[in-house]
Design an enzyme around this catalytic site. Structure first.
Site, PDB file in Angstrom:
ATOM      1  N   THR A  82       2.616  -1.678   1.754  1.00  0.00           N
ATOM      2  CA  THR A  82       3.496  -0.586   1.365  1.00  0.00           C
ATOM      3  C   THR A  82       4.499  -0.269   2.465  1.00  0.00           C
ATOM      4  OG1 THR A  82       1.846   0.346  -0.065  1.00  0.00           O
ATOM      5  CG2 THR A  82       3.305   1.927   0.961  1.00  0.00           C
TER       6      THR A  82
ATOM      7  N   ARG B  45      -2.614   1.479 -13.131  1.00  0.00           N
ATOM      8  CA  ARG B  45      -3.199   2.139 -11.947  1.00  0.00           C
ATOM      9  C   ARG B  45      -2.092   2.760 -11.084  1.00  0.00           C
ATOM     10  NH1 ARG B  45      -2.459   1.304  -6.147  1.00  0.00           N
ATOM     11  NH2 ARG B  45      -4.379   1.917  -5.118  1.00  0.00           N
ATOM     12  N   VAL B  46      -2.291   3.970 -10.641  1.00  0.00           N
ATOM     13  CA  VAL B  46      -1.347   4.629  -9.730  1.00  0.00           C
ATOM     14  C   VAL B  46      -2.078   4.911  -8.423  1.00  0.00           C
ATOM     15  CG1 VAL B  46       0.049   6.697  -9.338  1.00  0.00           C
ATOM     16  CG2 VAL B  46       0.004   5.650 -11.601  1.00  0.00           C
ATOM     17  N   GLY B  47      -1.452   4.556  -7.313  1.00  0.00           N
ATOM     18  CA  GLY B  47      -2.080   4.764  -6.012  1.00  0.00           C
ATOM     19  C   GLY B  47      -1.690   6.096  -5.400  1.00  0.00           C
ATOM     20  N   ASP B  48      -1.833   6.176  -4.091  1.00  0.00           N
ATOM     21  CA  ASP B  48      -1.549   7.421  -3.360  1.00  0.00           C
ATOM     22  C   ASP B  48      -0.065   7.613  -3.056  1.00  0.00           C
ATOM     23  OD1 ASP B  48      -1.746   5.104  -1.687  1.00  0.00           O
ATOM     24  OD2 ASP B  48      -1.577   6.439   0.047  1.00  0.00           O
TER      25      ASP B  48
ATOM     26  N   THR C 140      -0.271   4.366   4.304  1.00  0.00           N
ATOM     27  CA  THR C 140      -0.487   3.078   3.658  1.00  0.00           C
ATOM     28  C   THR C 140      -1.964   2.745   3.735  1.00  0.00           C
ATOM     29  OG1 THR C 140       0.020   0.711   3.714  1.00  0.00           O
ATOM     30  CG2 THR C 140       0.132   1.874   5.826  1.00  0.00           C
ATOM     31  N   GLY C 141      -2.487   2.132   2.696  1.00  0.00           N
ATOM     32  CA  GLY C 141      -3.907   1.811   2.698  1.00  0.00           C
ATOM     33  C   GLY C 141      -4.442   1.836   1.288  1.00  0.00           C
TER      34      GLY C 141
ATOM     35  N   GLY D 188      -5.188   3.230  -1.789  1.00  0.00           N
ATOM     36  CA  GLY D 188      -4.682   4.470  -2.368  1.00  0.00           C
ATOM     37  C   GLY D 188      -5.762   5.414  -2.840  1.00  0.00           C
TER      38      GLY D 188
HETATM   39  N1  ASP Z   1      -1.343   2.695  -0.654  1.00  0.00           N
HETATM   40  C1  ASP Z   1      -0.913   1.659  -1.565  1.00  0.00           C
HETATM   41  C2  ASP Z   1      -1.626   1.833  -2.873  1.00  0.00           C
HETATM   42  O1  ASP Z   1      -2.821   2.050  -2.862  1.00  0.00           O
HETATM   43  C3  ASP Z   1      -1.145   0.273  -1.055  1.00  0.00           C
HETATM   44  C4  ASP Z   1      -0.670  -0.020   0.322  1.00  0.00           C
HETATM   45  O2  ASP Z   1      -0.520   0.875   1.144  1.00  0.00           O
HETATM   46  O3  ASP Z   1      -0.428  -1.189   0.619  1.00  0.00           O
HETATM   47  O4  ASP Z   1      -1.005   1.689  -3.884  1.00  0.00           O
END
Ligand code: ASP
Length: 310
Positions: free
Chosen positions: A178, A206-209, A229-230, A232
């Site tokens: 991200t 799916r929706v992340g953070d 980032t991580g 989500g």
């Molecule tokens: N945080 C993002 C998600 O979970 C993924 C990422 O940070 O690479 O959608």
């Protein structure tokens, strides 16, 4: 008169990063980060706001296929690109977000339109696309977004039968890629932006953070600006970006202490994997990650731009 005590940070995700070294494109990342940070500096020295600077940086990170956002986004379980993004203005806590969107060249530009031209915070899917058309936001065909290396990565994930973050091998850790930006302009305004294709082989819908205020993005002029980032789901469950801001608000921490405290909390609570970049109200920069690596760059208080692929 605009002072030069602005600060700017960008990130290109967190993860194990061995694949970047193995493929020898470390310098591509460093050059790209440097170029985008310097472009962001120009926005700020020429009187642009923190919001302008984070949008500028996020748009350029989205356009660069090295990163998992905009062009070069990772693919979902059906081999398609579905993107999430959010932008937040620390002055007045205004925010705009889009989730599960397709074909929008720059999701962060659409998120800013949501912030400025709608009375809502988040638009999703087809409604977000209609809003993009209404506001002349650029649309591209699927071919623009899907690049060969993402198809290979998606096939690996399908074979392994799992989801993964972008900057990671299938084993042992997963990868994240991200992008995000945080800024403080010379007038003391803070802003944050986060944009992503999500995680590799994610479930459709799916929706992340990243587009969730308080989870993947947060900015408040009285505390700090945060982009995460991580995984989500872990950042959503810990409301991690707001948590970092709370460390500044309630504990009086600076950016670095709050970034470290936030990542410690993520690990303690949910054994979370990821990272944050933070600029506090005084313009100090901080970074924290629980992954073995993170790609980020910073200009602190108008100083030189420093990029790290650590
Ligand atoms: N945080 C993002 C998600 O979970 C993924 C990422 O940070 O690479 O959608």
């Amino acid at each position: 008169m605009i002072s030069d005590n602005f600060s700017l940070m960008i990130h290109g995700g967190a993860g194990a990063l061995q694949h970047i070294r193995r493929e020898g494109n470390e310098s591509d990342f460093m050059q790209s980060m440097q170029r985008i940070l310097e472009g962001g500096r120009q926005v700020l020295v020429s009187g642009g706001t923190a919001l302008d600077a984070v949008e500028y940086c996020a748009v350029h990170l989205e356009d660069d296929p090295l990163y998992n956002a905009g062009r070069g986004s990772v693919l979902n379980e059906y081999g398609e690109v579905e993107m999430d993004a959010a932008i937040m203005d620390g002055q007045g806590l205004e925010a705009g977000a889009v989730a599960g969107i397709t074909n929008v060249k720059n999701p962060i530009a659409l998120a800013r339109r949501v912030l400025e031209k709608s009375e809502h915070v988040m638009l999703i899917g087809k409604g977000a696309r209609e809003f993009a058309n209404l506001h002349n936001v650029e649309i591209m065909t699927d071919n623009y977004f899907v690049i060969d290396s993402r198809i290979r990565q998606w096939r690996e994930a399908q074979k392994a039968g799992g989801m993964m973050l972008d900057h990671e091998d299938v084993t042992p850790q997963h990868k994240l890629g991200t992008i995000g930006a945080v800024a403080r302009d010379g007038n003391g305004n803070l802003a944050a932006a986060t944009s992503t294709g999500g995680i590799v082989n994610k479930r459709w819908g799916r929706v992340g953070d990243s587009p969730i205020v308080g989870a993947g993005v947060f900015a408040d002029n009285e505390t700090c600006a945060v982009s995460a980032t991580g995984y989500g789901e872990q950042f959503q469950r810990t409301v991690l970006s707001k948590m970092v801001s709370d460390f500044v608000h309630f504990k009086g921490m600076d950016a670095q202490a709050a970034a470290t405290a936030g990542i410690n909390y993520l690990v303690d609570k949910v054994n979370g994997l990821g990272g944050v970049i933070v600029i506090d109200r005084n313009g100090h920069c901080g970074v924290g990650h629980s992954t073995s690596g993170m790609i980020y760059g910073a200009i602190e208080l108008g100083g030189e731009s420093l990029c790290h692929l650590a």
